[in-house]
Design a protein around this motif. Structure first.
Motif, mmCIF file in Angstrom:
data_model
loop_
_atom_site.group_PDB
_atom_site.id
_atom_site.type_symbol
_atom_site.label_atom_id
_atom_site.label_comp_id
_atom_site.label_asym_id
_atom_site.label_seq_id
_atom_site.Cartn_x
_atom_site.Cartn_y
_atom_site.Cartn_z
ATOM 1 N N SER A 20 0.821 -1.203 0.000
ATOM 2 C CA SER A 20 0.000 0.000 0.000
ATOM 3 C C SER A 20 0.860 1.259 0.000
ATOM 4 C CB SER A 20 -0.925 -0.002 1.222
ATOM 5 O OG SER A 20 -1.678 1.190 1.278
ATOM 6 N N PHE A 21 1.792 1.345 0.947
ATOM 7 C CA PHE A 21 2.596 2.554 1.053
ATOM 8 C C PHE A 21 3.594 2.656 -0.095
ATOM 9 C CE2 PHE A 21 1.580 5.023 4.709
ATOM 10 C CZ PHE A 21 2.438 6.119 4.685
ATOM 11 N N GLY A 22 4.168 1.526 -0.488
ATOM 12 C CA GLY A 22 5.136 1.552 -1.582
ATOM 13 C C GLY A 22 4.509 1.985 -2.889
ATOM 14 N N SER A 23 3.293 1.503 -3.187
ATOM 15 C CA SER A 23 2.617 1.914 -4.421
ATOM 16 C C SER A 23 2.241 3.390 -4.355
ATOM 17 C CB SER A 23 1.368 1.059 -4.655
ATOM 18 O OG SER A 23 0.432 1.216 -3.598
ATOM 19 N N VAL A 34 9.998 2.945 6.950
ATOM 20 C CA VAL A 34 9.660 2.224 8.182
ATOM 21 C C VAL A 34 9.051 0.860 7.865
ATOM 22 C CG1 VAL A 34 8.110 2.216 10.169
ATOM 23 C CG2 VAL A 34 9.406 4.265 9.613
ATOM 24 N N LEU A 35 8.142 0.824 6.910
ATOM 25 C CA LEU A 35 7.494 -0.437 6.569
ATOM 26 C C LEU A 35 8.461 -1.401 5.894
ATOM 27 C CD1 LEU A 35 4.016 0.838 5.350
ATOM 28 C CD2 LEU A 35 4.569 -0.332 7.477
ATOM 29 N N ALA A 36 9.450 -0.870 5.186
ATOM 30 C CA ALA A 36 10.461 -1.738 4.576
ATOM 31 C C ALA A 36 11.278 -2.447 5.647
ATOM 32 C CB ALA A 36 11.373 -0.919 3.659
ATOM 33 N N VAL A 37 11.586 -1.733 6.726
ATOM 34 C CA VAL A 37 12.336 -2.341 7.829
ATOM 35 C C VAL A 37 11.512 -3.442 8.490
ATOM 36 C CG1 VAL A 37 13.370 -1.929 10.088
ATOM 37 C CG2 VAL A 37 13.703 -0.267 8.241
ATOM 38 N N TYR A 77 -5.203 -3.629 -4.475
ATOM 39 C CA TYR A 77 -3.909 -2.954 -4.620
ATOM 40 C C TYR A 77 -4.076 -1.446 -4.796
ATOM 41 C CZ TYR A 77 -2.462 -7.762 -5.324
ATOM 42 O OH TYR A 77 -2.246 -9.115 -5.162
ATOM 43 N N LEU A 78 -5.259 -0.950 -4.475
ATOM 44 C CA LEU A 78 -5.548 0.482 -4.648
ATOM 45 C C LEU A 78 -5.367 1.287 -3.363
ATOM 46 C CD1 LEU A 78 -8.759 0.355 -6.891
ATOM 47 C CD2 LEU A 78 -6.384 0.737 -7.605
ATOM 48 N N GLY A 79 -4.921 0.645 -2.275
ATOM 49 C CA GLY A 79 -4.773 1.359 -1.008
ATOM 50 C C GLY A 79 -3.812 2.533 -1.103
ATOM 51 N N GLY A 80 -2.716 2.362 -1.839
ATOM 52 C CA GLY A 80 -1.744 3.443 -1.987
ATOM 53 C C GLY A 80 -2.319 4.636 -2.720
#
Length: 330
Positions: free
Chosen positions: A54-57, A219-222, A244-247
Motif C-alpha cells: 500500500s505505502f510503496g505503491s 519504516v514499513l520496509a524495515v 492494490y488500490l490502497g496506496g
C-alpha cells in the motif's frame, strides 16, 4: 494549519461548502483504505506485506506526480535545504512514520476487529493526541489552552472505545488487537501537524505528500524485511486489482487534506474527516461485513459517542479562533 496559513479574506459559502465536502470525502477515503488494506492483509495472511504494498505503491504514484510538478520539485529543494541548514527539525519530514504504522495496523487488525471498531479505536486516540498537541503546540502551531470541552471530549472518546470494545472482547482475544489501533491513533494528529509544517514551508501539497510516503515506506520496509526473514514471502497474491488500490487512495486523501486545511483550518478539517471516516466505516461493515457478525449495536453506539466527542472537543476551540481572526482583519 494555524491561522498563519488561513487566507485573510473569508471564503465564499460555496467554496467553504466544497472544502467541507472534500474533507469529509477524504475522511471516508481513510476508512475505505482501511478496508482495502485489511482485506489484502487477510488474503495474504501477512499484514506486513500488505502495508508495504500500500505505502510503496503510494510512493511510486506521488513520485511520478512530483516529477511532472514544478512547484513540487521546487518545494522538495526548499525543504531539504531547510533541514540541512537546521532551520527546521528533521522529524518534521517524518510524519509518514505514523502513516506507515497506521497502514500496518490496517493490515494486521481490521480483519480481526472489523473496520468500524478499528476506526472507533483509532479516532479515540487521534482525539486525545489532538488535544495534547493543541495544548503544547508544535512548530509554527501555537499552543491552545486546554478547555473543559476538550477534556470532556477526550474522556467521552475513551468511554466510547470501552463501550464499543468490551462486548467483543472474549477470553481468546489478544489485547494488542484493541490497543494497537488506539496507540497508532495517538500518532495521527502529530502526523497531520508535521505534514502541515512541510506543506507550508514547501508551498506544495505534493511535496508534503511525497515526504509522508518516503518516511512511511522506509519504516514499513524495515518491518517487512524482519518479517520476511522470519515468515518468508506469502504463498500467493490475490488477483483482484481493487486490493492494490490502497496506496492510490492514500495519496488522494493526504493531498486532499493538505488542500483544504489552509481554507477551513485544522479543527473543522479534523471534524469533517473523522465524521466521514466513521460513517464510511459503519457503511462498509453494514453492506460488506468483514465477518459473519456484521455490525454490533455496541459498535454503533461507540461510533455515535465518538462523533459526539469530536464535536464537543472542537466547539470551544472554533469559538476561540474566530475572535482572533476578526481582530486581525480590523
Amino acid at each position: 494549519m494555524t491561522d498563519k496559513t488561513t487566507p485573510s479574506a473569508a471564503p465564499s459559502r460555496l467554496r467553504l461548502a466544497l472544502c467541507i465536502a472534500l474533507a469529509t470525502l477524504c475522511g471516508a477515503g481513510v476508512a475505505l483504505q482501511s478496508r482495502i488494506n485489511g482485506q489484502l492483509g487477510s488474503d495474504l495472511h501477512d499484514g506486513f506485506v500488505a502495508a508495504f504494498i500500500s505505502f510503496g505503491s503510494g510512493l511510486v504514484i506521488i513520485a511520478i506526480v512530483l516529477l511532472v510538478s514544478r512547484p513540487g520539485r521546487r518545494g522538495l529543494l526548499t525543504v531539504t535545504g531547510a533541514i540541512r541548514r537546521r532551520e527546521i527539525p528533521w522529524w518534521h519530514a517524518a510524519g509518514g512514520v505514523a502513516g506507515g504504522l497506521f497502514v500496518l495496523s490496517q493490515g494486521l487488525v481490521v480483519g480481526l476487529l472489523g473496520i468500524a471498531l478499528f476506526t472507533v479505536a483509532a479516532v479515540a486516540g487521534q482525539t486525545i493526541s489532538g488535544m495534547v498537541i493543541d495544548a503544547r503546540g508544535i512548530g509554527t502551531v501555537a499552543p491552545k489552552a486546554i478547555t473543559v470541552t476538550r477534556l470532556v471530549g477526550a474522556a467521552l472518546a475513551l468511554v466510547a472505545v470501552v463501550i464499543a470494545v468490551l462486548p467483543q472482547v472474549s477470553g481468546h482475544a489478544h489485547i494488542w488487537v484493541i490497543v494497537f489501533p488506539f496507540a497508532v491513533g495517538l500518532l495521527l494528529a502529530w502526523q497531520q501537524a508535521v505534514n502541515g509544517q512541510i506543506k507550508t514551508l514547501a508551498a506544495s501539497a505534493t511535496t508534503a505528500t511525497f515526504f509522508n510516503f518516503v518516511a512511511g515506506t522506509v519504516v514499513l520496509a524495515v518491518f517487512g524485511a524482519v518479517n520476511l526473514a522470519i515468515a518468508g514471502l506469502p504463498r500467493g497474491f490475490p488477483a483482484s486489482p481493487v486490493l492494490y488500490l490502497g496506496g492510490l487512495v492514500g495519496v488522494l486523501f493526504i493531498a486532499g487534506f493538505a488542500v483544504v486545511i489552509p481554507i477551513i483550518g485544522v479543527l473543522l478539517q479534523s471534524l469533517c474527516a473523522v465524521s466521514g471516516q466513521l460513517l464510511m466505516a459503519l457503511l462498509l461493515d453494514y453492506i460488506a461485513p468483514a465477518d459473519a457478525k456484521g455490525v454490533a449495536i455496541a459498535t454503533v453506539v461507540g461510533t455515535i459517542l465518538t462523533l459526539v466527542a469530536v464535536v464537543i472537543a472542537s466547539l470551544r476551540s472554533r469559538a476561540a479562533i474566530e475572535p482572533r481572526r476578526a481582530a486581525t482583519q480590523n
